[in-house]
Design an enzyme around this catalytic site. Structure first.
Site, short mmCIF file in Angstrom:
data_model
loop_
_atom_site.label_atom_id
_atom_site.label_comp_id
_atom_site.label_asym_id
_atom_site.label_seq_id
_atom_site.Cartn_x
_atom_site.Cartn_y
_atom_site.Cartn_z
N SER A 191 1.01 -1.23 -0.02
CA SER A 191 -0.09 0.02 0.00
C SER A 191 0.92 1.39 -0.09
O SER A 191 2.01 1.18 0.54
CB SER A 191 -0.84 -0.10 1.40
OG SER A 191 -1.39 1.23 1.63
N GLU B 116 0.39 3.52 1.76
CA GLU B 116 0.48 4.00 3.11
C GLU B 116 1.80 3.66 3.65
O GLU B 116 2.17 4.20 4.77
CB GLU B 116 -0.77 3.33 4.06
CG GLU B 116 -2.01 4.06 3.99
CD GLU B 116 -2.16 5.25 4.44
OE1 GLU B 116 -1.91 5.51 5.54
OE2 GLU B 116 -2.33 6.27 3.49
N TYR C 2 -1.62 0.55 10.50
CA TYR C 2 -2.05 0.04 9.39
C TYR C 2 -0.94 -0.17 8.37
O TYR C 2 -0.59 -1.04 7.76
CB TYR C 2 -3.26 0.54 8.68
CG TYR C 2 -3.48 0.20 7.25
CD1 TYR C 2 -4.16 -1.16 7.01
CD2 TYR C 2 -2.99 0.52 5.98
CE1 TYR C 2 -4.29 -1.80 5.50
CE2 TYR C 2 -2.99 0.40 4.84
CZ TYR C 2 -3.74 -0.70 4.50
OH TYR C 2 -3.96 -1.22 3.11
O1 F7E Z 1 -8.87 8.39 3.33
C1 F7E Z 1 -8.98 11.86 5.00
C2 F7E Z 1 -8.25 10.89 5.46
O2 F7E Z 1 -9.94 6.25 4.59
C3 F7E Z 1 -8.47 9.11 2.57
C4 F7E Z 1 -7.21 2.42 2.16
O3 F7E Z 1 -7.83 1.52 1.19
O4 F7E Z 1 -5.93 3.76 0.72
C5 F7E Z 1 -6.86 3.67 1.80
O5 F7E Z 1 -6.26 4.51 2.75
C6 F7E Z 1 -8.07 10.52 3.17
C7 F7E Z 1 -7.40 10.42 4.32
O6 F7E Z 1 -8.23 6.12 2.65
C8 F7E Z 1 -12.34 11.68 6.17
O7 F7E Z 1 -7.68 11.51 6.76
C9 F7E Z 1 -11.02 13.20 5.75
O8 F7E Z 1 -6.18 11.46 4.60
O9 F7E Z 1 -10.28 6.94 2.22
P1 F7E Z 1 -9.40 6.75 3.43
P2 F7E Z 1 -6.79 5.95 3.35
O10 F7E Z 1 -6.57 6.30 4.64
O11 F7E Z 1 -5.83 6.87 2.17
C10 F7E Z 1 -4.57 2.85 0.95
C11 F7E Z 1 -3.79 3.03 -0.36
C12 F7E Z 1 -4.70 1.82 1.71
O12 F7E Z 1 -3.94 0.94 1.66
C13 F7E Z 1 -5.90 1.57 2.81
O13 F7E Z 1 -6.16 0.31 2.84
O14 F7E Z 1 -9.25 11.24 3.69
N1 F7E Z 1 -10.51 12.05 5.47
N2 F7E Z 1 -12.16 13.08 6.43
C14 F7E Z 1 -11.44 11.23 5.67
N3 F7E Z 1 -11.33 9.72 5.64
C15 F7E Z 1 -12.37 8.76 5.97
N4 F7E Z 1 -12.28 7.65 5.65
N5 F7E Z 1 -13.43 9.50 6.47
C16 F7E Z 1 -13.83 10.86 6.59
O15 F7E Z 1 -14.50 11.19 7.20
#
Ligand code: F7E
Length: 335
Positions: A127, A129, A151
């Site tokens: 990832s 990440e 993670y």
């Molecule tokens: O967050 C911001 C949050 O949860 C994206 C997973 O598939 O991709 C994914 O990880 C961004 C972050 O994905 C909210 O802080 C703001 O900066 O959609 P996300 P992620 O954390 O980037 C990678 C490649 C993986 O491997 C992971 O498994 O959005 N954000 N406000 C928020 N995020 C969430 N979920 N909810 C909010 O309210």
């Protein structure tokens, strides 16, 4: 006929990968939780249309004997290890479970394959990440890792385990370093789907606002359907190597909101509220990937643009609400 095993087959990526492998003539087996088999309508919504063409095997990523048992029953040519606790925010809430499932699950798969079928080719879902607090932009296969969440740390461990099995036991084990990839099948907890499902809810009069955390985080968002094709290509090469898969474009969460609300003729500024509970203790501020190696060596290319991805997701959620009876609409909508 080639035989493939997919862990996490009922998830977004697993479902697209299963479709892709079936279209290539593979016999496809998938590992699912036993409890999921008891609740197929809810748990298998993404693979419902494939059920009579795939073989589902119950096992737990937390149990080595259960995985060993499946791998001892069939000879697999390829194994795609996608199963994980993949929600970054949840990994802060319960880092121990995330680390246990993700690290041990990967280790169990590798150890069982080494014992029973060392010639089976292995794909690990790495990832972006893992890059975390990025050392350079764009990020490529040589960029050092600096994970920012349990993670991310679990994925670095899985990546290291995968490389170690390749080097120590001469197995064909590779990691795809996939940047964010989305689709209408994305889980509702991830920001893209949270946005598009709420846009649909607002349009239908079922939601009045959208509470989000950090709107300035930048992500490289591609389409999952494009990315699973890269996974397959990675296992067809003469030599095992790790690959970055990304679009090479980055957008803020705010950009995503603006576009998604705009698709429904709404202005995101009227509905989006900042809520600290959705901010993370440590954020990954900027991700943008350089997939040159994948394009050059795998011949991988994308079919969807960012705008097409957002449009398809908004449309999917609007259509889903249109097709639901009233009572169910209230249950399904994420406000
Ligand atoms: O967050 C911001 C949050 O949860 C994206 C997973 O598939 O991709 C994914 O990880 C961004 C972050 O994905 C909210 O802080 C703001 O900066 O959609 P996300 P992620 O954390 O980037 C990678 C490649 C993986 O491997 C992971 O498994 O959005 N954000 N406000 C928020 N995020 C969430 N979920 N909810 C909010 O309210």
């Amino acid at each position: 006929m080639k035989r493939a095993l997919i862990t996490g087959i009922s998830g977004q990526d697993g479902s697209y990968l299963a479709e892709h492998l079936l279209s290539l003539g593979y016999e496809v087996h998938g590992i699912v939780r036993r409890v999921a088999l008891e609740d197929p309508t809810r748990r298998f919504s993404r693979i419902d249309h494939l059920r009579d063409r795939i073989n589902l095997q119950p096992a737990s990523m937390e149990s080595y004997p259960s995985l060993f048992n499946i791998i001892s029953k069939h000879k697999f040519d390829e194994c795609y290890h996608l199963a994980a606790q993949s929600f970054v925010a949840e990994s802060f809430a319960d880092g121990f479970s995330t680390m246990n499932t993700n690290i041990n699950g990967t280790h169990y798969m590798l150890a069982a394959l080494r014992e029973l079928q060392p010639e089976c080719r292995f794909y690990f879902a790495g990832s972006s990440e893992m890059f975390g607090k990025v050392r350079e932009s764009p990020q490529n296969e040589a960029t050092p890792f600096h994970p920012r969440s349990p993670y991310g740390i679990s994925k670095v461990a899985g990546f290291d385990l995968t490389r170690n099995y390749r080097e120590a036991y001469d197995m064909y084990c590779v990691s795809g370093i996939l940047f964010n990839h989305e689709s209408p099948r994305r889980g509702y907890e991830f920001v893209t789907r949270k946005i598009t499902s709420t846009v649909a809810g607002i349009k239908a009069g079922l939601a009045g606002e959208l509470r989000l955390g950090n709107l300035e985080a930048k992500r490289d968002w591609g389409h999952a359907e494009d990315y699973v094709k890269a996974m397959h290509l990675m296992l067809q090469q003469p030599e095992p190597e790790d690959y970055v898969v990304a679009t090479g474009e980055t957008h803020t969460v705010r950009d995503f909101c603006e576009l998604a609300f705009g698709k429904a003729n709404l202005d995101y500024r009227d509905f989006v509220k900042i809520d600290e509970q959705f901010c993370r203790p440590a954020e990954v501020d900027l991700l943008i990937g350089d997939a040159s190696r994948a394009r050059r060596s795998l011949g991988w290319k994308m079919n969807y643009t960012f705008e097409e991805l957002v449009s398809q997701m908004v449309k999917g959620d609007l259509d889903a609400l249109d097709n639901l009876p009233n009572k169910q609409r209230q249950i399904e909508t994420i406000a």
